[in-house]
Design a protein around this motif. Structure first.
Motif, PDB file in Angstrom:
ATOM      1  N   SER A  60       0.812  -1.230   0.000  1.00 22.02           N
ATOM      2  CA  SER A  60       0.000   0.000   0.000  1.00 22.02           C
ATOM      3  C   SER A  60       0.839   1.271   0.000  1.00 22.02           C
ATOM      4  O   SER A  60       0.289   2.368   0.010  1.00 22.02           O
ATOM      5  CB  SER A  60      -0.916   0.017   1.230  1.00 22.02           C
ATOM      6  N   PHE A  61       2.156   1.121  -0.004  1.00 25.27           N
ATOM      7  CA  PHE A  61       3.039   2.278   0.108  1.00 25.27           C
ATOM      8  C   PHE A  61       3.990   2.359  -1.079  1.00 25.27           C
ATOM      9  O   PHE A  61       4.348   1.348  -1.674  1.00 25.27           O
ATOM     10  CB  PHE A  61       3.820   2.215   1.430  1.00 25.27           C
ATOM     11  N   GLY A  62       4.402   3.577  -1.376  1.00 22.65           N
ATOM     12  CA  GLY A  62       5.278   3.814  -2.525  1.00 22.65           C
ATOM     13  C   GLY A  62       6.722   3.437  -2.289  1.00 22.65           C
ATOM     14  O   GLY A  62       7.487   3.274  -3.240  1.00 22.65           O
ATOM     15  N   SER A  63       7.126   3.309  -1.013  1.00 28.91           N
ATOM     16  CA  SER A  63       8.515   2.966  -0.715  1.00 28.91           C
ATOM     17  C   SER A  63       8.588   2.228   0.619  1.00 28.91           C
ATOM     18  O   SER A  63       7.659   2.271   1.424  1.00 28.91           O
ATOM     19  CB  SER A  63       9.376   4.235  -0.635  1.00 28.91           C
ATOM     20  N   ARG A  64       9.720   1.582   0.827  1.00 33.62           N
ATOM     21  CA  ARG A  64       9.952   0.884   2.093  1.00 33.62           C
ATOM     22  C   ARG A  64       9.957   1.885   3.248  1.00 33.62           C
ATOM     23  O   ARG A  64       9.467   1.604   4.333  1.00 33.62           O
ATOM     24  CB  ARG A  64      11.275   0.117   2.012  1.00 33.62           C
ATOM     25  N   ASP A  65      10.506   3.072   3.016  1.00 27.38           N
ATOM     26  CA  ASP A  65      10.544   4.082   4.068  1.00 27.38           C
ATOM     27  C   ASP A  65       9.145   4.543   4.463  1.00 27.38           C
ATOM     28  O   ASP A  65       8.856   4.714   5.653  1.00 27.38           O
ATOM     29  CB  ASP A  65      11.405   5.278   3.653  1.00 27.38           C
ATOM     30  N   GLU A  66       8.280   4.756   3.478  1.00 32.12           N
ATOM     31  CA  GLU A  66       6.895   5.162   3.792  1.00 32.12           C
ATOM     32  C   GLU A  66       6.179   4.068   4.572  1.00 32.12           C
ATOM     33  O   GLU A  66       5.465   4.341   5.546  1.00 32.12           O
ATOM     34  CB  GLU A  66       6.121   5.468   2.505  1.00 32.12           C
ATOM     35  N   TRP A  67       6.376   2.823   4.146  1.00 31.92           N
ATOM     36  CA  TRP A  67       5.793   1.695   4.869  1.00 31.92           C
ATOM     37  C   TRP A  67       6.323   1.653   6.301  1.00 31.92           C
ATOM     38  O   TRP A  67       5.565   1.486   7.256  1.00 31.92           O
ATOM     39  CB  TRP A  67       6.095   0.393   4.136  1.00 31.92           C
ATOM     40  N   GLY A  68       7.625   1.835   6.448  1.00 30.35           N
ATOM     41  CA  GLY A  68       8.241   1.809   7.767  1.00 30.35           C
ATOM     42  C   GLY A  68       7.688   2.881   8.692  1.00 30.35           C
ATOM     43  O   GLY A  68       7.456   2.625   9.877  1.00 30.35           O
ATOM     44  N   GLU A  69       7.451   4.074   8.165  1.00 34.25           N
ATOM     45  CA  GLU A  69       6.884   5.157   8.976  1.00 34.25           C
ATOM     46  C   GLU A  69       5.494   4.772   9.481  1.00 34.25           C
ATOM     47  O   GLU A  69       5.164   4.990  10.660  1.00 34.25           O
ATOM     48  CB  GLU A  69       6.809   6.445   8.166  1.00 34.25           C
ATOM     49  N   ALA A  70       4.682   4.200   8.601  1.00 31.17           N
ATOM     50  CA  ALA A  70       3.330   3.792   8.992  1.00 31.17           C
ATOM     51  C   ALA A  70       3.372   2.642   9.995  1.00 31.17           C
ATOM     52  O   ALA A  70       2.594   2.607  10.961  1.00 31.17           O
ATOM     53  CB  ALA A  70       2.525   3.397   7.756  1.00 31.17           C
ATOM     54  N   LEU A  71       4.289   1.705   9.786  1.00 29.89           N
ATOM     55  CA  LEU A  71       4.443   0.584  10.710  1.00 29.89           C
ATOM     56  C   LEU A  71       4.876   1.092  12.090  1.00 29.89           C
ATOM     57  O   LEU A  71       4.305   0.695  13.119  1.00 29.89           O
ATOM     58  CB  LEU A  71       5.455  -0.422  10.166  1.00 29.89           C
ATOM     59  N   LEU A  72       5.854   1.972  12.112  1.00 30.95           N
ATOM     60  CA  LEU A  72       6.344   2.510  13.380  1.00 30.95           C
ATOM     61  C   LEU A  72       5.236   3.259  14.130  1.00 30.95           C
ATOM     62  O   LEU A  72       5.117   3.136  15.350  1.00 30.95           O
ATOM     63  CB  LEU A  72       7.542   3.424  13.139  1.00 30.95           C
ATOM     64  N   GLU A  73       4.421   3.967  13.389  1.00 33.24           N
ATOM     65  CA  GLU A  73       3.292   4.679  14.004  1.00 33.24           C
ATOM     66  C   GLU A  73       2.356   3.687  14.712  1.00 33.24           C
ATOM     67  O   GLU A  73       1.904   3.934  15.831  1.00 33.24           O
ATOM     68  CB  GLU A  73       2.542   5.458  12.924  1.00 33.24           C
ATOM     69  N   GLN A  74       2.078   2.561  14.062  1.00 28.72           N
ATOM     70  CA  GLN A  74       1.220   1.536  14.670  1.00 28.72           C
ATOM     71  C   GLN A  74       1.883   0.894  15.887  1.00 28.72           C
ATOM     72  O   GLN A  74       1.236   0.660  16.910  1.00 28.72           O
ATOM     73  CB  GLN A  74       0.868   0.456  13.647  1.00 28.72           C
ATOM     74  N   ILE A  75       3.185   0.621  15.792  1.00 21.38           N
ATOM     75  CA  ILE A  75       3.911   0.019  16.910  1.00 21.38           C
ATOM     76  C   ILE A  75       3.895   0.957  18.114  1.00 21.38           C
ATOM     77  O   ILE A  75       3.680   0.529  19.255  1.00 21.38           O
ATOM     78  CB  ILE A  75       5.365  -0.316  16.495  1.00 21.38           C
ATOM     79  N   ARG A  76       4.114   2.231  17.866  1.00 20.40           N
ATOM     80  CA  ARG A  76       4.199   3.209  18.968  1.00 20.40           C
ATOM     81  C   ARG A  76       2.875   3.358  19.721  1.00 20.40           C
ATOM     82  O   ARG A  76       2.882   3.727  20.897  1.00 20.40           O
ATOM     83  CB  ARG A  76       4.665   4.555  18.431  1.00 20.40           C
ATOM     84  N   VAL A  77       1.763   3.070  19.082  1.00 21.47           N
ATOM     85  CA  VAL A  77       0.460   3.127  19.758  1.00 21.47           C
ATOM     86  C   VAL A  77       0.482   2.261  21.020  1.00 21.47           C
ATOM     87  O   VAL A  77      -0.136   2.602  22.032  1.00 21.47           O
ATOM     88  CB  VAL A  77      -0.664   2.651  18.807  1.00 21.47           C
ATOM     89  N   TRP A  78       1.211   1.161  20.974  1.00 19.83           N
ATOM     90  CA  TRP A  78       1.185   0.167  22.051  1.00 19.83           C
ATOM     91  C   TRP A  78       2.232   0.407  23.122  1.00 19.83           C
ATOM     92  O   TRP A  78       2.163  -0.189  24.189  1.00 19.83           O
ATOM     93  CB  TRP A  78       1.314  -1.240  21.446  1.00 19.83           C
ATOM     94  N   ALA A  80       5.211  -0.635  23.709  1.00 20.25           N
ATOM     95  CA  ALA A  80       5.741  -1.906  24.212  1.00 20.25           C
ATOM     96  C   ALA A  80       7.201  -1.759  24.628  1.00 20.25           C
ATOM     97  O   ALA A  80       7.932  -0.907  24.108  1.00 20.25           O
ATOM     98  CB  ALA A  80       5.615  -2.981  23.143  1.00 20.25           C
ATOM     99  N   ASP A  81       7.614  -2.624  25.541  1.00 20.00           N
ATOM    100  CA  ASP A  81       9.014  -2.651  25.969  1.00 20.00           C
ATOM    101  C   ASP A  81       9.914  -3.243  24.891  1.00 20.00           C
ATOM    102  O   ASP A  81      11.050  -2.801  24.708  1.00 20.00           O
ATOM    103  CB  ASP A  81       9.160  -3.497  27.245  1.00 20.00           C
ATOM    104  N   VAL A  82       9.419  -4.271  24.190  1.00 24.30           N
ATOM    105  CA  VAL A  82      10.216  -4.984  23.183  1.00 24.30           C
ATOM    106  C   VAL A  82       9.328  -5.284  21.982  1.00 24.30           C
ATOM    107  O   VAL A  82       8.159  -5.632  22.134  1.00 24.30           O
ATOM    108  CB  VAL A  82      10.791  -6.304  23.761  1.00 24.30           C
ATOM    109  N   VAL A  83       9.911  -5.165  20.793  1.00 27.28           N
ATOM    110  CA  VAL A  83       9.246  -5.567  19.556  1.00 27.28           C
ATOM    111  C   VAL A  83       9.946  -6.828  19.051  1.00 27.28           C
ATOM    112  O   VAL A  83      11.177  -6.869  18.947  1.00 27.28           O
ATOM    113  CB  VAL A  83       9.287  -4.446  18.495  1.00 27.28           C
TER     114      VAL A  83
END
Length: 193
Positions: A60-78, A80-83
């Motif tokens: 769904s993203f134009g680049s790995r970096d754009e995907w990574g930003e969206a993924l990190l945003e979702q991870i940060r919601v939680w 967590a101590d460890v991913v």
């Protein structure tokens, strides 16, 4: 209590081992959420245990970096101590690794640094190796080059196929992952690995 976000791409057998371990009230870690880079079969394990899931489709993203930003945003919601990367078959962008490291660990079906990359088991068979293994590492910006937390050898049997060897590696990988999470919960400092 150690909190985890687990990221997957496939069937989630390592995730299942963590979910089973965490379902024991005595286990000192809890999975807050499970994410995937596609509609992964393993998300069903999380749903079975009532664990929230999220999907950030790579396509769904134009680049790995754009995907990574969206993924990190979702991870940060939680928060967590460890991913835990548990079969996530995408390289994380450097910005994501930097944001999460050193509390970012990965499972790998080989005795690193032998056979890094997405086809470790196939590569071990093709090379005629007599041993392979399983490793748990701290993720860095290389391909399976991070500091090794724990690893164990698994012999390659005569006549092994990629499938048969991988089926013998998986239980070792699961056991090492659960033990690593337990060790972190009990004070193992990933900054010292």
């Amino acid at each position: 209590m150690l909190s985890l976000v687990v990221l997957i791409s496939g069937g989630g057998s390592n995730l299942r081992a963590l979910l089973d371990a965490a379902s024991d009230a005595e286990f000192p870690a809890r999975i807050l959420a499970v994410g995937a880079d596609r509609d992964a079969e393993g998300l069903a394990h999380a749903e079975e245990f009532g664990i929230p899931t999220f999907t950030v489709p790579y396509t769904s993203f134009g680049s790995r970096d754009e995907w990574g930003e969206a993924l990190l945003e979702q991870i940060r919601v939680w928060d967590a101590d460890v991913v835990v990367l548990s079969g996530l078959m995408r390289l994380l962008p450097a910005s994501v690794v930097s944001a999460l490291s050193p509390n970012l660990i990965n499972t790998h079906p080989a005795y690193l640094p032998e056979f890094p990359g997405a086809h470790a088991v196939r590569d071990a068979i093709a090379a005629g190796a007599t041993e392979s293994g399983a490793s748990i590492i701290v993720v860095d910006n290389g391909v399976d080059t991070g500091s090794i937390i724990v690893q164990e050898r698994v012999p390659v049997a005569p006549g092994d196929t990629e499938h048969s060897l991988h089926e013998r590696i998986k239980p070792v990988e699961r056991r090492l992952l659960v033990q690593t999470v337990l060790d972190i919960a009990n004070g193992l400092d990933l900054r010292t690995i």
